[in-house]
Design an enzyme around this catalytic site. Sequence first.
Site, mmCIF file in Angstrom:
data_model
loop_
_atom_site.group_PDB
_atom_site.id
_atom_site.type_symbol
_atom_site.label_atom_id
_atom_site.label_comp_id
_atom_site.label_asym_id
_atom_site.label_seq_id
_atom_site.Cartn_x
_atom_site.Cartn_y
_atom_site.Cartn_z
ATOM 1 N N PRO A 1 0.747 -1.153 0.049
ATOM 2 C CA PRO A 1 0.048 0.001 0.169
ATOM 3 C C PRO A 1 0.722 1.256 0.007
ATOM 4 O O PRO A 1 0.329 2.340 0.198
ATOM 5 C CB PRO A 1 -0.713 0.014 1.443
ATOM 6 C CG PRO A 1 0.235 -1.025 2.302
ATOM 7 C CD PRO A 1 0.836 -1.992 1.392
ATOM 8 N N GLU A 2 2.150 1.104 -0.195
ATOM 9 C CA GLU A 2 3.037 2.273 0.201
ATOM 10 C C GLU A 2 2.639 3.440 -0.711
ATOM 11 O O GLU A 2 2.607 4.507 -0.378
ATOM 12 C CB GLU A 2 4.412 2.001 -0.311
ATOM 13 C CG GLU A 2 5.231 1.209 0.695
ATOM 14 C CD GLU A 2 5.119 -0.300 0.760
ATOM 15 O OE1 GLU A 2 5.851 -0.918 1.451
ATOM 16 O OE2 GLU A 2 3.812 -0.834 0.207
ATOM 17 N N PRO A 3 2.253 3.441 -2.231
ATOM 18 C CA PRO A 3 1.957 4.528 -3.022
ATOM 19 C C PRO A 3 0.745 5.338 -2.271
ATOM 20 O O PRO A 3 0.564 6.569 -2.734
ATOM 21 C CB PRO A 3 1.504 4.010 -4.354
ATOM 22 C CG PRO A 3 2.441 2.818 -4.535
ATOM 23 C CD PRO A 3 2.397 2.047 -2.928
ATOM 24 N N ARG A 4 -0.252 4.585 -1.524
ATOM 25 C CA ARG A 4 -1.288 5.428 -1.246
ATOM 26 C C ARG A 4 -0.840 6.279 0.136
ATOM 27 O O ARG A 4 -1.600 6.993 0.628
ATOM 28 C CB ARG A 4 -2.462 4.181 -0.643
ATOM 29 C CG ARG A 4 -2.935 3.657 -1.957
ATOM 30 C CD ARG A 4 -4.031 2.541 -1.364
ATOM 31 N NE ARG A 4 -4.744 1.831 -2.625
ATOM 32 C CZ ARG A 4 -5.518 1.265 -2.498
ATOM 33 N NH1 ARG A 4 -6.037 0.541 -1.222
ATOM 34 N NH2 ARG A 4 -6.026 0.325 -3.577
ATOM 35 N N ARG A 5 0.284 5.974 0.480
ATOM 36 C CA ARG A 5 0.932 6.628 1.495
ATOM 37 C C ARG A 5 2.090 7.590 1.142
ATOM 38 O O ARG A 5 2.443 8.206 2.075
ATOM 39 C CB ARG A 5 1.527 5.607 2.559
ATOM 40 C CG ARG A 5 0.459 4.742 3.308
ATOM 41 C CD ARG A 5 1.095 3.671 4.029
ATOM 42 N NE ARG A 5 0.180 2.662 4.698
ATOM 43 C CZ ARG A 5 0.648 1.600 5.162
ATOM 44 N NH1 ARG A 5 1.750 1.153 5.454
ATOM 45 N NH2 ARG A 5 -0.299 0.542 5.556
#
Length: 264
Positions: A140-144
């Site tokens: 989920p990194e890109p959403r963070r």
Amino acid sequence: MIMPSDAIEVRVDGPVGTVTLGRPDHGNALTRAMIAELRTALDDLYREKRVRAVVLTGRGEAFCLGRDVGEQAAESTNPADDLARWGAEAEEYRDLVAAMLELPKPIVAAVSGPAEAGGAGLVLASDVAVGCPGAGFGFPEPRRGVVAGVAAPLLAWRLGAGAAARLLLTSETISAEEAHRIGVYHELVGADLVWARASEVGNQAAQAAPEAVQLTKRLLWETIGEQLATQLSNGAIASAMARTTEAAKEGLNAHLGDREPEWP
């Protein structure tokens, strides 16, 4: 035996050593101290001659939900200090992944709950992964507002460029069944059987000649080691660079505040 920190527990059952992530109230999220202690645990089990395989698992409902976001989002009053810390954090995680790949003893991930972000990277750095129906998997990194830089080359190596692009660009957390279908998990069992099955796999490896198993793992690493090591280092640089952006600041704070990010 128990490590000095309550967050990491190590025990030995016959020829199998088990390393347990012990922050269940935080989804076993990795702090910098935990990453250092994981390295120490792997070194200790490497030196323990009776241990021929290692099981990596998490206590509670999650395997590992990645890096501790609160620790990631913390900033000092000196931007130069933050930049140095972000670089060090990325390098420390890269070094942990490399140590898992290079360890001349098989590592079996016992994934009895969700594995996300840096936790998903630990699954990929293991040689064998046993999951269960609740073991969702994703980045989920890109959403963070950040980048799964170290995990990206590892994901492409394990699963291929197509699967890597899908997971990394959509930030989707896929079901355990889908993760099993594409090869993340080698098998799925009930949640209460995950550690037992992973231990069985470790014991299977322990029945072979230790020297043969160690040489085989070393060969697997050396086949792709030089190229992958370079890619992991490039990924660590990308992760650190992403942390310098306003998007990263907003994304991490939004995650901590349980709200949708407002991208700059």
